[in-house]
Design an enzyme around this catalytic site. Structure first.
Site, short mmCIF file in Angstrom:
data_model
loop_
_atom_site.label_atom_id
_atom_site.label_comp_id
_atom_site.label_asym_id
_atom_site.label_seq_id
_atom_site.Cartn_x
_atom_site.Cartn_y
_atom_site.Cartn_z
N GLU A 182 46.35 35.08 63.48
CA GLU A 182 45.13 34.36 63.88
C GLU A 182 43.91 34.92 63.14
OE1 GLU A 182 44.86 31.20 64.79
OE2 GLU A 182 46.56 31.84 65.99
N GLY B 123 56.65 63.47 75.03
CA GLY B 123 57.95 63.06 74.50
C GLY B 123 58.49 61.81 75.17
#
Ligand SMILES: CCCCCCCCCCCCCCCCCCCCCCC/C=C/C(=O)SCCNC(=O)CCNC(=O)[C@H](O)C(C)(C)COP(=O)(O)OP(=O)(O)OC[C@H]1O[C@@H](n2cnc3c(N)ncnc32)[C@H](O)[C@@H]1OP(=O)(O)O
Ligand SMILES: Cc1cc2nc3c(=O)[nH]c(=O)nc-3n(C[C@H](O)[C@H](O)[C@H](O)COP(=O)(O)OP(=O)(O)OC[C@H]3O[C@@H](n4cnc5c(N)ncnc54)[C@H](O)[C@@H]3O)c2cc1C
Length: 665
Positions: A424, A401
């Site tokens: 790219e 968590g």
């Protein structure tokens, strides 16, 4: 350094010299020293604070980026930092901004595609920040297909100028970083038209904004393209939109190293491959591979340290619970990522060497290694960024968590990193480029042409197509030759299978199209072979320091056997190994994880990251996670008031209304 080291016991179990591993990771003692100095310089400067970044509005974040960049530049000048030091400082500031594109693409584009005269004129201006530049290639309608770009640059011989124009909505430049708000200039890619003929895509230096008041020049429309994925993250960057309405630039602002337009309007192409136009992308792709190891190692450092601190279940007689790092499942998810970080680091160093070598050859007009450079940069960029993006998310889950909190650093790291799979060059598009080169190489085998470089293994086609792995015990998988042979046979057989299937199609093009999902897998297999090979070569070198070589050897085996286990289907389907040998590889992998376990924290310490750079309460060097988590929560703007804004408008009336209803019952 921390007062209480909650990870001291972990550090004490390491069976190698961490200081020497830092040298192996950084590449040299000098590299460790410089990186250390720059990281501390940034960490100790309050202007470079970043713990509040995810809470800033977009406007505040952008202004903060401008402030940091200006302050960084001031420090670079004051301290007379070298280029190496300045770039490290930029990396440790750790906030994407216009400077990345200015130094990373605008300057390299002028260096690679400009004539000497053009370099003399423009580079000094760029080096001193008298102009700020970006790389304006992608358009709204086309990114991957560079040849499909629509912006035009039409030569007007009457005035000796090019007219830059955006003829359609889809020709609007869209995405360039630094364009939206910061840049004064751009290298703009446009279709060159002269004497009525379209000569395709070329680069042009175009001024966009006034150097006096930063307002757009006549005919130029530009702005930011809007908020992006995640809080903080890549939103510090002003990715922009740009349109031209018949903007005139002098002829000498066409980048003329590769081809020229004469005063009369004649198009002249120098005797060089036209793909050199893509040189800036090749340069950045190789730097992205090095960045992948940085991003991955950051995430892994956080997850390993936190997994050593975090305890769940397993308490006996009221004793301590089990560190989650001791769970075999945690190890089998985390240690391959640790090994991948090292693997990417070393293949990144090798790629940098290859790039430098190719560049030197190009200077001497030797273009023979251009294809190798393209295949390796494209393929390694694609594989390392995809793995890293997935791995950062896996590290978030490995932290349970708390990994979902911004203060863990992982959500922002993921959000800032994930576009690397797209920019790219989209990873699929790049892998298909690798596949095309693989198919070409396979088709030339029959003619006896010997493949070279990273394709050289294909020359052993007779042997690799029929060899059988000799592995008969789990330990046999520790032999690098056994690993190398299995990876070579798998990659070659996948490529040959694809080539055979394609040859049965009506045309080569149709076959390639139909078989493209298989081709992607063949390209990945080839690139994984390169990564494994470079890791094995690294481990074969002399590596000083107590236990360092042994640890790297173990990580190399983890990397290779993990890939083998994960892609077992490929190895079995191509008949490179038997199911029994696959099971033995998995057995050996389990043993290797046990070997890595006592060294895990020290192996991430060797990355030598400051707490500032990591930016994670879970990854703190001292492991004192809980007080930090608790403290961090109180810093959230929502906790500035005890009673929240909106209480009197929305909560109180609601509660009162319900109370009233109840009281009537
Ligand atoms: C804080 C302040 C401090 C101040 C600091 C001061 C610092 C000082 C110093 C700092 C220094 C360093 C700084 C570095 C920083 C780096 C940071 C960088 C940050 C990066 C951020 C990223 C931003 C993103 C940018 C972009 O995305 S730009 C746009 C990118 N676009 C693409 O990638 C497009 C992808 N498409 C293509 O590449 C092509 O279209 C294609 C290859 C897919 C297809 O092309 P085409 O159609 O033309 O080709 P074919 O498929 O037909 O192939 C034809 C033949 O050409 C070969 N080929 C193709 N490409 C290449 C190539 N690149 N090279 C060689 N050959 C190539 C094919 O193989 C074919 O060959 P064949 O004919 O033999 O078969
Ligand atoms: C954060 C960020 C920063 C950027 N910075 C810059 C910058 O500074 N300068 C600049 O010029 N550009 C920049 N770009 C643009 C970037 O380079 C492009 O987005 C990238 O090249 C992908 O192109 P595209 O958007 O056209 O994707 P598309 O090609 O439209 O991709 C869409 C989908 O189609 C698939 N696809 C496309 N072609 C094929 C094919 N032939 N075969 C199979 N599948 C295919 C892709 O795999 C993908 O799944 C940036 C982008 C981002 C996200």
């Amino acid at each position: 350094m921390a007062e209480v080291d909650h990870l001291a016991a972990e550090r004490a179990t390491a069976r190698f010299d961490v200081e020497e591993m830092k040298v192996a990771w950084a590449g040299s003692r000098h590299a460790v020293h410089v990186a250390d100095r720059m990281a501390r310089l940034v960490a100790s400067d309050p202007v470079f604070r970043k713990d509040n970044r995810t809470m800033l509005s977009r406007k505040e974040l952008f202004k903060d980026t401008l402030r940091k960049a200006a302050h960084a530049w001031k420090r670079i000048v004051e301290l007379r930092l070298t280029e190496e030091e300045a770039d490290l400082l930029r990396q440790y500031v750790d906030q994407p901004g216009y400077v990345d594109l200015h130094w990373g693409m605008f300057v390299p584009a002028i260096k690679g595609q400009g004539t000497e005269e053009q370099q003399h004129k423009w580079l000094p201006l760029a080096y001193k920040f008298q102009i700020i530049g970006c790389y304006a290639q992608t358009e709204l309608g086309h990114g991957s297909n560079v040849q499909g770009l629509e912006t035009t640059a039409t030569f007007d011989p009457k005035t000796d100028e090019f007219v830059i124009h955006s003829p359609t909505l889809t020709s609007s430049k869209w995405w360039p970083g630094g364009l939206g708000k910061a840049s004064t200039h751009a290298v703009v890619y446009a279709r060159l038209i002269t004497e009525g003929k379209d000569y395709g895509i070329h680069g042009f230096i175009v001024q966009l904004r006034s150097l006096e008041d930063h307002s757009p020049l006549p005919g130029v429309t530009l702005g930011d393209i809007g908020g992006k994925f995640g809080s903080g993250a890549y939103n510090s960057m002003d990715n922009g939109v740009l349109r031209f309405d018949h903007v005139r630039i002098p002829r000498d602002q066409m980048l003329m190293r590769l081809s020229q337009v004469t005063r009369e309007g004649k198009y002249v192409h120098s005797n060089v491959p036209k793909q050199l136009l893509y040189g800036t992308m090749v340069y950045v792709r190789q730097s992205i591979v090095a960045d992948a190891s940085k991003a991955l190692s950051r995430a892994v450092c956080i997850a390993v340290r936190y997994s050593a601190v975090r305890k769940q279940f397993g308490s006996q007689d009221g004793g301590p619970e089990t560190q989650v790092l001791n769970y075999k499942t945690q190890q089998s998810r985390l240690f391959p990522l640790l090994a991948s970080a090292y693997a990417f680091r070393f293949v990144g160093d090798w790629l940098n060497w290859l790039y430098t070598d190719v560049t030197q050859k190009l200077e001497a007009k030797d273009f023979s290694t251009l294809q190798e450079a393209h295949a390796c940069t494209a393929g390694l960029k694609a594989v390392t960024t995809s793995v890293t993006a997935d791995a950062i998310e896996e590290c978030r889950k490995l932290c349970g968590g708390h990994g979902y909190l911004n203060s863990s650093g992982l959500p922002e790291l993921f959000a800032v990193y994930v576009p690397a799979c797209t920019y790219e060059g989209d990873n699929v598009v790049l892998l298909l480029q690798v596949a095309r080169i693989l198919m070409k190489t396979v088709s030339q085998l029959a003619s006896g042409k010997q493949p070279v470089g990273t394709m050289a293994y294909m020359g052993k086609v007779q042997y690799l197509m029929q060899c059988k792995s000799a592995v008969s015990s789990a330990e046999d998988w520790l032999n690098p030759d056994a690993i190398q042979e299995a990876f070579e046979a798998r990659a070659l057989r996948m490529a040959v299978n694809c080539a055979q299937n394609i040859s049965q199609a009506a045309s080569q093009e149709e076959g390639f199209y139909e078989r493209s999902p298989d081709l992607l897998e063949a390209a990945v297999a080839h690139i994984q072979l390169i990564i494994v090979t470079k890791f094995i070569e690294k481990v074969h070198q002399e590596i000083p320091g107590h236990g360092v070589k042994e640890q790297l050897q173990a990580l190399c085996n983890v990397y290779a056997l993990y890939i083998l286990h994960k892609h077992l289907g490929d190895f079995l389907a191509t008949g490179c190994i038997t199911p029994r040998q696959g099971a033995l590889a998995n057995e050996q992998l389990g043993k290797l994880y046990a070997q890595v376990r006592p060294n895990a924290v020290a192996l991430v310490d060797a990355f030598n990251y400051t707490d500032h750079y990591l930016g994670s309460v879970l990854g703190r060097y001292d492991g004192d996670v809980y007080p930090a988590l608790y403290e961090e929560a109180w810093k959230d703007p929502l906790n500035e008031t005890v009673v929240p804004e909106g209480y009197h408008e929305y909560l109180r009336p609601l509660i009162k209304q319900q109370q009233l209803k109840l009281s009537r019952l």
